[in-house]
Design an enzyme around this catalytic site. Structure first.
Site, PDB file in Angstrom:
ATOM      1  N   LYS A  57       4.414   0.760   9.796  1.00 43.75           N
ATOM      2  CA  LYS A  57       4.515   1.967   8.984  1.00 43.75           C
ATOM      3  C   LYS A  57       3.930   3.169   9.714  1.00 43.75           C
ATOM      4  CE  LYS A  57       2.948   0.160   5.031  1.00 43.75           C
ATOM      5  NZ  LYS A  57       2.468   0.082   3.657  1.00 43.75           N
ATOM      6  N   GLU A  59       0.870  -1.165   0.000  1.00 42.32           N
ATOM      7  CA  GLU A  59       0.000   0.000   0.000  1.00 42.32           C
ATOM      8  C   GLU A  59       0.917   1.228   0.000  1.00 42.32           C
ATOM      9  OE1 GLU A  59      -2.791   0.347   3.270  1.00 42.32           O
ATOM     10  OE2 GLU A  59      -3.410   2.326   2.553  1.00 42.32           O
ATOM     11  N   ARG A  83       5.067 -12.293  10.000  1.00 43.86           N
ATOM     12  CA  ARG A  83       5.813 -11.076   9.701  1.00 43.86           C
ATOM     13  C   ARG A  83       7.215 -11.166  10.251  1.00 43.86           C
ATOM     14  NH1 ARG A  83       3.354  -5.772   8.958  1.00 43.86           N
ATOM     15  NH2 ARG A  83       1.339  -6.312   8.140  1.00 43.86           N
TER      16      ARG A  83
HETATM   17  P1  ATP Z   1      -0.268  -1.552   6.660  1.00 43.17           P
HETATM   18  O1  ATP Z   1      -0.581  -1.603   8.088  1.00 43.17           O
HETATM   19  O2  ATP Z   1      -0.175  -0.185   6.101  1.00 43.17           O
HETATM   20  O3  ATP Z   1      -1.065  -2.510   5.810  1.00 43.17           O
HETATM   21  P2  ATP Z   1       1.918  -3.279   6.009  1.00 43.17           P
HETATM   22  O4  ATP Z   1       3.247  -3.299   6.646  1.00 43.17           O
HETATM   23  O5  ATP Z   1       1.082  -4.497   6.010  1.00 43.17           O
HETATM   24  O6  ATP Z   1       1.219  -2.056   6.642  1.00 43.17           O
HETATM   25  P3  ATP Z   1       1.650  -3.281   3.152  1.00 43.17           P
HETATM   26  O7  ATP Z   1       2.000  -2.207   2.191  1.00 43.17           O
HETATM   27  O8  ATP Z   1       0.245  -3.708   3.235  1.00 43.17           O
HETATM   28  O9  ATP Z   1       2.159  -2.781   4.563  1.00 43.17           O
HETATM   29  O10 ATP Z   1       2.604  -4.516   2.909  1.00 43.17           O
HETATM   30  C1  ATP Z   1       2.855  -5.072   1.649  1.00 43.17           C
HETATM   31  C2  ATP Z   1       3.162  -6.522   1.815  1.00 43.17           C
HETATM   32  O11 ATP Z   1       4.290  -6.707   2.671  1.00 43.17           O
HETATM   33  C3  ATP Z   1       2.008  -7.274   2.425  1.00 43.17           C
HETATM   34  O12 ATP Z   1       1.808  -8.465   1.708  1.00 43.17           O
HETATM   35  C4  ATP Z   1       2.467  -7.552   3.822  1.00 43.17           C
HETATM   36  O13 ATP Z   1       1.902  -8.732   4.299  1.00 43.17           O
HETATM   37  C5  ATP Z   1       3.977  -7.629   3.679  1.00 43.17           C
HETATM   38  N1  ATP Z   1       4.646  -7.242   4.918  1.00 43.17           N
HETATM   39  C6  ATP Z   1       4.458  -6.112   5.624  1.00 43.17           C
HETATM   40  N2  ATP Z   1       5.202  -6.101   6.732  1.00 43.17           N
HETATM   41  C7  ATP Z   1       5.898  -7.252   6.750  1.00 43.17           C
HETATM   42  C8  ATP Z   1       6.832  -7.840   7.653  1.00 43.17           C
HETATM   43  N3  ATP Z   1       7.221  -7.217   8.764  1.00 43.17           N
HETATM   44  N4  ATP Z   1       7.338  -9.048   7.349  1.00 43.17           N
HETATM   45  C9  ATP Z   1       6.964  -9.669   6.219  1.00 43.17           C
HETATM   46  N5  ATP Z   1       6.088  -9.184   5.340  1.00 43.17           N
HETATM   47  C10 ATP Z   1       5.548  -7.994   5.590  1.00 43.17           C
HETATM   48 MG    MG Z   2      -0.896  -4.457   4.952  1.00 43.24          MG
END
Ligand code: ATP
Ligand code: MG
Length: 563
Positions: free
Chosen positions: A273, A38, A263
């Site tokens: 984020k 996102e 994660r």
């Molecule tokens: P938000 O709370 O804004 O959704 P987010 O960290 O999930 O934050 P995204 O942009 O949705 O951000 O993440 C993109 C992809 O990265 C998603 O598929 C998410 O599952 C993965 N991702 C995010 N944080 C992690 C992490 N700490 N470890 C592994 N994968 C992650």
């Molecule tokens: Mg997310």
């Protein structure tokens, strides 16, 4: 595209699922993944792991991986984030070829799917406000209450939904909800909202829309539209999977398989984020790409290599349960890579002037230095030596203890690549601080060894004063002094754990002249000090600025050894 060595990626539960699908021919032998960020922040090391998994798997099975921006929330998303994300993934070394997609490009399709759901009697326009919807929702132990608008006719729903789209109603006045089951044990299934009214400009679609799809509605449809086979996401979406499946089944469209993994968390930092944005907005750091941030752009700026980040991502593996990886492990891979691939240079961070009294005035010699002992092909360079030099303050003690093998009054040390010198006098200012040393050198010891076989225990680095380049050096330490700042019980506010000494700026450092042509992004090992990288933003030919990437000390290697 990077060719990940197949033998280095251990098997994992995701691959086991895919292997099984390959056997049964579930997707006709196709593997198609996607990375769906996102655009509401910069990517961090956790995302790097998700990127490595998605692109790595596609690569390994001869499949494809899309880059898709999940840009369904206009209020938090920005073009700047889109740009940074693209740059970061490229830098990590992954390639989505021509498959760059935006969820917002599918808004019309999402709308049509919603209309279809209404026509199937599976969605309704609800006039409850957010507060009321929450009250109706029930709890984990109590079932929810059905909305009184749930049984509106299909005709009325179609009419209201169209009017929602045309902008007739204010924000929050109505929603479109799926008609599932208010008594489901899974709260996500209790008639979830799939569209909301939001009169807001979108970074991609501008003012075209005033209703926006909710994440759960959009996400599965995006995967379906792109014919993704394995929709890999993080564990918090496990409870959303039944909903994901419900939508795809009700619409009777192509159905990818969602697979969740844990994660990545990293010690001494945070991965949310929202929290990273807080650090930026409240000026705890100088921006998303501050070298102390766990963001890809921060790490790149600091001098981390994409190779090391990828190796780290592979090494931490793929887990089903949340855990915290050690930052020491990441640093271990950084040092391993930099040790092999960065050239050595001399630099003095805390200078102390030394006058070599018996060295001829005005004379300059060029001495030969090895660029990288780990890589012969890196060759050699010349460094100038002259009567006045700088050494590191910490390499001198007036009355050193026995174990101090560096310079002391009356003691002899080796100047790296140069001569043996002996300290003969110490000059101090009024406060008693040592400001200059007088030494003599032994002309017979050129290159660093004595013909009489005499040994010295210490070798120190130095810079010829006349030829030195002035530079600013930024020394970084951990951003937090708690190993788990986001999860710490001692304090609700993670910012209470920020390390006040995470940045130390040294303005008056001296570098050997060969560094004059260093360009932003160049990495070096400053002998005996650490790994450094020319800052991408603040460094110029007038004023070089270096970031310390890592110290030389390797705690991870030590931990491994002691076990
Ligand atoms: P938000 O709370 O804004 O959704 P987010 O960290 O999930 O934050 P995204 O942009 O949705 O951000 O993440 C993109 C992809 O990265 C998603 O598929 C998410 O599952 C993965 N991702 C995010 N944080 C992690 C992490 N700490 N470890 C592994 N994968 C992650
Ligand atoms: Mg997310």
């Amino acid at each position: 595209m990077i060719n990940t060595d197949k033998n280095t990626i251990k098997t994992n539960f995701i691959k086991e699922i895919i292997n099984e699908d390959m056997k049964t021919g579930k997707y006709e032998g196709r593997v198609h993944t996607r990375f769906p960020p996102e655009p509401n922040g910069f990517l961090h090391i956790g995302h790097a792991k998700s990127i490595a998994i998605n692109f790595g798997i596609a690569n390994e099975y001869g499949g494809k991986c899309n880059l898709r921006f999940d840009d369904t929330n206009p209020t938090k998303e920005e073009e700047m984030y889109v740009k940074s994300i693209i740059e970061d993934i490229k830098w990590l070394g992954y390639d989505w070829e021509n498959r760059l997609y935006f969820a917002s490009d599918y808004f019309e399709k999402f709308y049509e799917y919603a209309v279809q759901l209404i026509k199937n009697g599976k969605a309704f326009v609800c006039d409850l406000n957010a507060e009321e919807i929450r009250e109706h929702r029930g709890t984990l132990i109590e079932p929810g209450k059905e909305s009184s608008y749930r049984n509106r006719s299909i005709k009325e729903n179609l009419d209201l939904f169209e009017r929602m789209r045309s902008g007739e109603f204010p924000n929050g006045a109505r929603t479109l909800r799926a008609k599932i089951d208010m008594s489901s044990s899974n709260l996500n299934m209790r008639d979830p909202v799939i569209y909301r009214i939001l009169h807001a400009k979108h970074h991609n679609t501008g003012d075209e829309w005033c209703i926006y799809p909710m994440y759960d509605w959009a996400h599965g449809l995006e995967d379906s539209i792109e014919k993704i086979t394995h929709s890999i996401c993080t564990l918090e979406f496990e409870d959303h999977r039944p909903l994901y499946n419900w939508f795809l089944n009700e619409l009777d469209v192509y159905h990818p398989q969602q697979i969740e993994f844990a994660r990545l968390n990293l010690s001494y930092t945070i991965m949310s984020k929202r929290k990273l944005l807080e650090l930026v907005e409240e000026n705890h750091v100088f921006g998303w790409n501050d070298p102390r941030m766990p963001t890809i752009s921060g790490m790149r700026r600091r001098g981390y290599t994409s190779t090391a980040i990828r190796k780290f991502s592979e090494r931490v593996g793929i887990a089903k349960r949340a855990n915290i990886a050690e930052i020491d492990l990441l640093e271990f891979y950084i040092r391993e890579d930099l040790n092999k691939n960065s050239e050595r240079r001399m630099a003095v961070i805390n200078p102390l002037k030394v006058v070599v009294e018996n060295y001829p005035e005005g004379k300059m010699e060029e001495l030969e230095a090895i660029n990288n002992p780990e890589d012969e092909s890196a060759g050699k360079r010349k460094i100038p030596f002259s009567k006045e030099i700088y050494i590191e303050k910490s390499d001198f003690m007036e009355n050193p203890p026995k174990k101090f093998f560096r310079l002391g009054l009356g003691r002899e040390v080796r100047l790296r690549y140069a001569y043996f010198i002996t300290c003969t006098d110490v000059i101090k200012d009024e406060s008693g601080e040592v400001i200059e040393l007088r030494c003599t050198y032994d002309p017979e010891t050129k290159g660093g060894s004595a013909p009489d076989g005499r040994k010295v225990k210490g070798t120190i680095h130095w810079i010829s004063a006349e030829h030195a380049i002035n530079a600013e050096v930024r020394l970084y330490d951990r951003l937090f002094n708690h190993s788990n700042p986001a999860g710490a019980k001692e304090n609700d506010d993670f910012k209470a754990f920020t390390n006040p000494n995470s940045l130390e700026i040294k303005n008056n450092c001296y570098l050997e002249p060969s560094l004059k042509n260093a360009i932003p992004g160049d990495r070096f090992q400053f002998e005996r000090i650490g790994y450094f990288c020319v800052d991408r933003y603040d460094s110029s030919s007038d004023k070089l600025v270096f970031n310390r990437t890592a110290t030389l000390r390797d705690t991870w290697a030590k931990i491994q050894k002691s076990q």
